[in-house]
Design an enzyme around this catalytic site. Structure first.
Site, PDB file in Angstrom:
ATOM      1  N   SER B 272      49.460  38.223  43.691  1.00  0.00           N
ATOM      2  CA  SER B 272      50.679  39.025  43.690  1.00  0.00           C
ATOM      3  C   SER B 272      50.436  40.461  43.198  1.00  0.00           C
ATOM      4  O   SER B 272      50.876  41.432  43.813  1.00  0.00           O
ATOM      5  CB  SER B 272      51.696  38.313  42.798  1.00  0.00           C
ATOM      6  N   GLU B 294      35.827  41.447  48.602  1.00  0.00           N
ATOM      7  CA  GLU B 294      35.386  40.122  49.058  1.00  0.00           C
ATOM      8  C   GLU B 294      36.456  39.371  49.835  1.00  0.00           C
ATOM      9  O   GLU B 294      36.131  38.465  50.598  1.00  0.00           O
ATOM     10  CB  GLU B 294      34.863  39.288  47.876  1.00  0.00           C
ATOM     11  N   ASN B 384      40.250  28.699  37.085  1.00  0.00           N
ATOM     12  CA  ASN B 384      39.534  29.028  38.317  1.00  0.00           C
ATOM     13  C   ASN B 384      38.135  29.436  37.901  1.00  0.00           C
ATOM     14  O   ASN B 384      37.876  29.698  36.744  1.00  0.00           O
ATOM     15  CB  ASN B 384      40.145  30.237  39.025  1.00  0.00           C
ATOM     16  N   GLY B 388      33.946  36.588  42.181  1.00  0.00           N
ATOM     17  CA  GLY B 388      33.180  37.833  42.309  1.00  0.00           C
ATOM     18  C   GLY B 388      33.560  38.877  41.287  1.00  0.00           C
ATOM     19  O   GLY B 388      33.022  39.992  41.303  1.00  0.00           O
ATOM     20  N   LYS B 408      54.301  31.754  30.315  1.00  0.00           N
ATOM     21  CA  LYS B 408      55.170  30.642  29.881  1.00  0.00           C
ATOM     22  C   LYS B 408      56.449  31.162  29.213  1.00  0.00           C
ATOM     23  O   LYS B 408      56.753  30.798  28.059  1.00  0.00           O
ATOM     24  CB  LYS B 408      54.427  29.719  28.908  1.00  0.00           C
TER      25      LYS B 408
END
Lengths: 505, 505
Positions: B272, B294, B384, B388, B408
């Site tokens: 986003s 990338e 995650n 790169g 949160k």
């Protein structure tokens, strides 16, 4: 002005003669708040007389501060004396001096730590205060006012380009045989950069001098002061064991067919372990070795002399005083085999990746998942800067970090649950070596790495404690990288309180 | 065998016809313990039918596991279905799939996180288990058995070179207009590497296909399955503010004369904020922009269409399904402007440094001294991979990290005293941006950085708490990087216990 023959050989235009002045006269041009750029990388090829005269001004009570940019650490005339004189403002990009370190950790001086390959860009890109006066040690000044450097190149080409004025220290003690060993260039800023045409450590891409010109040179001080070199300590038993493990690992790579017995270009940090490893190579069956590094010490010079290393690229030499005396006599032995480059070339990520360097650097501490702390004691106190270790480790074909498994007579474990500062992440550390053994971490998950590091590298006194931390972290969760955050720094906290990481001491 | 015209256009040798088989037949060639290499980088250009058939074998109760190497994350047929089927063994080098993530954090699958530019070397250098079977989505197979890729290149050239056998998924849904947009090469291993001759993002150095050959191809499956693309979320107010701050910062660089109004090649992460920044560029006065990145998403495709970006280098496109449909129709618009490269070229440290990329990546959390966590929640739980981001941030001309200041609903501050995991060290982070503002950290000491980050980037709810930590740390010592190790992770520990980093909630 009368100039003796020895100086005439080195000052190749009569324009130079009228610029000759004393160190005090040169130092007088430097004003409060100025940003100075100086030659030098380690205690090699840095200006000595003018910084000393400048420090004397401070010691006599004059209140002023200057910023100092350099290639890396420097000799005592700058990092020690200028700090003692209270005139050191901001300093970058590297340091090892104990006086300056103490001042930094008392908040008296500003030190900006950075990757050495970044430091040149920081100067070139203009995001830091501009260099006003450069002070450069020179072997000679050419007819056009270009500068032949001495025992280092470092950031001098970028510093001279940015400086408004340049003060030269012509050092008649540095041997003329150095001339021709330098390969200087200032890369253009993006988007105007071209590929750098280096495919072997001794490929030349520049010129053997630093572009400058008479319009910039505002003073020439004639000196004959030796670089502030230090004797090398003898190789300790632990360093020897680490060296043996590294050579054993490299042997394994050759046997596995991933390297041939000329290896790949070697980068080696400085100090006792580095020397031990390189002396180990002297005895090894590897041959026709090459070197792409940032500092060359005694052992590498011996390897070149012995024909074991065919060429070495560096930005500086930092031999012991004894070895320097020999080097000065035997310079010609190294012609074509030793090449001095600016540090954005010696430490260039693209060239290091292309050549496939085997990097060997030192860790202050390392954690069970393979993160490495190179700079801060207990997360807060600056020890040394990161230097070029990140440039090499991130881009190497094989990245090796070594440390003795315990410090302070066994009270401190160099393998800890969580590094108190991280300079090299788990992604950049492939092999960890202590005197206990080596852990090849390639292709392992974090949990697999922890098992191997504890088993192969930790000191027996701490193995059970590390296993206990790891086992309890794994029992709490099967997460990718199990930690007990409320205990992660407990070893450091205990050591700060009791002097030892051991429980109940 | 009868082959329809649409397939004939894509299978350019009759040798191919006898190799056509079902996905199930192809999947049957895969055995327990094998290491598979697959095409794909994000949910783009990855094989779908064969992995689905393979997962079905697992779901039917067959017990086996395979390792999977890819370019980056992949679509659901691999990361979700194969995980659900219990057949995923070791996986590298990147992931974002929630099913696979959960399995990793339960210790059910092995995930090796690494810099994407390292991943190609790990395959080429032979330090990981060798790829036995490659599964590659193809647009077409040339007469000589070389492969025309689809919407990504990733690690496919290295994977195909190492594989013993290659299964092709010929995807007739992918538009033929893609042909010619790829620029494929496999770099030789050191010491045989030459400089990579890229000085502009759209310079070509390779060929528009992946070398393979009929001897390796053991099966061809004809498919027409769309990439597992996802709709893009709308731009949130916070993302818009972050984008505005980044453009404000870039404006300042232009005004200071450090950039001109074509900027430098842009690298942008996904999501986003990245989309908001790029849409912001569409409205900006910058022009003739370029991109060296990338992954290309909707916003970059729009920038190319609008002529705002003249060329973009990437290893994959991951548009929304709507944008992909448009792209498929309008492929020709992008010819010569969009180039797909292998990821050791798209993420090559030397090229990124040479071009002087402006890198923009996302932080999970960032600490007061400028270290960034991109991967682990509370130091332990993998979110995650690093992807790169390290390749770009370390080598960029300007390295920017952004994050919303709280998560949160305000219970978690993204600015913390000490990152619970560090992927990007203080040395690699030049600008931090939140919706609150940006902190330009260039040329600052750690203590100066802390003041600026807290002041400019922290959420008002946490500013006093951060100041309090920093002030008390400074009161204890004036050290280079003052920390209170016994409180460093107290915010994370509190959040794990109470759900909030705030005291007393």
């Amino acid at each position: 002005m009368e100039v003796d023959e020895k100086v005439k050989e080195r000052l190749r235009s009569e324009k130079a003669y009228d610029l000759i002045m004393s160190a005090e006269e040169a130092a007088a041009m430097i004003k409060d708040g100025m940003t100075l750029g100086v030659s030098g990388f380690t205690a090699s090829g840095y200006p000595k007389a003018v910084p000393h005269a400048l420090a004397e001004r401070g010691k006599k009570g004059e209140k002023f501060k200057v910023n100092v940019y350099s290639g890396a650490s420097l000799g005592p005339e700058i990092d020690t004396e200028m700090t003692e004189a209270g005139i050191m403002g901001m300093r970058m990009p590297y340091m090892t001096d104990s006086t300056f370190r103490a001042a930094v950790n008392k908040g008296e001086c500003d030190y900006i730590d950075m990757h050495l390959s970044h430091s040149t860009q920081y100067i070139n890109y203009g995001a830091l205060p501009k260099v006003e006066i450069a002070i450069v040690e020179a072997l000679a000044l050419n007819e056009d006012g270009s500068i032949v450097p001495t025992t280092s190149v470092g950031n001098t080409p970028a510093i001279v380009r940015q400086a408004d004025k340049v003060i030269i220290e012509l050092n008649t003690l540095q041997p003329m045989g150095l001339e021709g060993m330098h390969d200087c260039i200032v890369l253009p800023n993006p988007p105007h950069r071209k590929p750098i045409d280096i495919t072997k450590p001794n490929d030349r891409i520049g010129v053997p001098y630093i572009e400058c010109g008479w319009d910039k040179i505002c003073g020439i001080v004639i000196t004959d002061i030796q670089d502030g070199l230090r004797p090398l300590g003898s190789v300790s038993e632990d360093s020897q064991k680490i060296a043996d493990h590294i050579i054993d690992f490299l042997d394994g790579e050759v046997r596995a067919g991933r390297l041939d017995d000329t290896l790949l270009p070697i980068q080696s940090g400085v100090g006792s372990v580095a020397n031990a490893v390189l002396y180990g190579l002297l005895e090894s069956e590897f041959h026709d070795l090459t070197c792409y590094t940032e500092v060359v010490q005694d052992s590498m010079l011996e390897l070149i002399k012995a024909g074991k290393v065919t060429c070495a690229s560096t930005t500086a030499i930092t031999p012991s005083p004894e070895m320097k005396a020999k080097f000065d006599e035997e310079c010609d032995l190294y012609k074509g085999k030793l090449i001095f480059r600016p540090e954005d070339i010696s430490n260039n990520p693209g060239i290091i990746r292309r050549l496939g360097v085997i990097s060997m650097n030192t860790a202050l501490e390392c954690d069970i998942y393979g993160n490495v702390n190179s700079t801060h004691v207990n997360g807060s106190s600056m020890m040394n800067g990161i230097g070029g270790s990140g440039d090499f480790a991130r881009n190497a074909a094989i990245s090796i970090f070594s440390t003795v498994s315990v410090a302070k007579g066994g009270a401190i474990s160099s393998i800890v649950p969580f590094c108190s500062h991280i300079d090299h992440t788990e992604h950049d550390v492939q092999v960890i070596v202590t005197e206990q053994g080596y852990a090849d971490l390639r292709g392992l998950t974090p949990k697999q790495r922890a098992v191997r590091i504890i088993e192969n590298c930790a000191h027996p006194d701490y193995k059970d404690m590390l296993k206990d931390y790891f086992d309890r972290a794994c029992a709490t969760s099967k997460l990718q990288t199990p930690h007990l955050l409320d205990e992660a720094f407990s070893w450091h906290i205990r050591a700060m309180k009791t002097g030892s990481m051991k429980v109940g001491e």
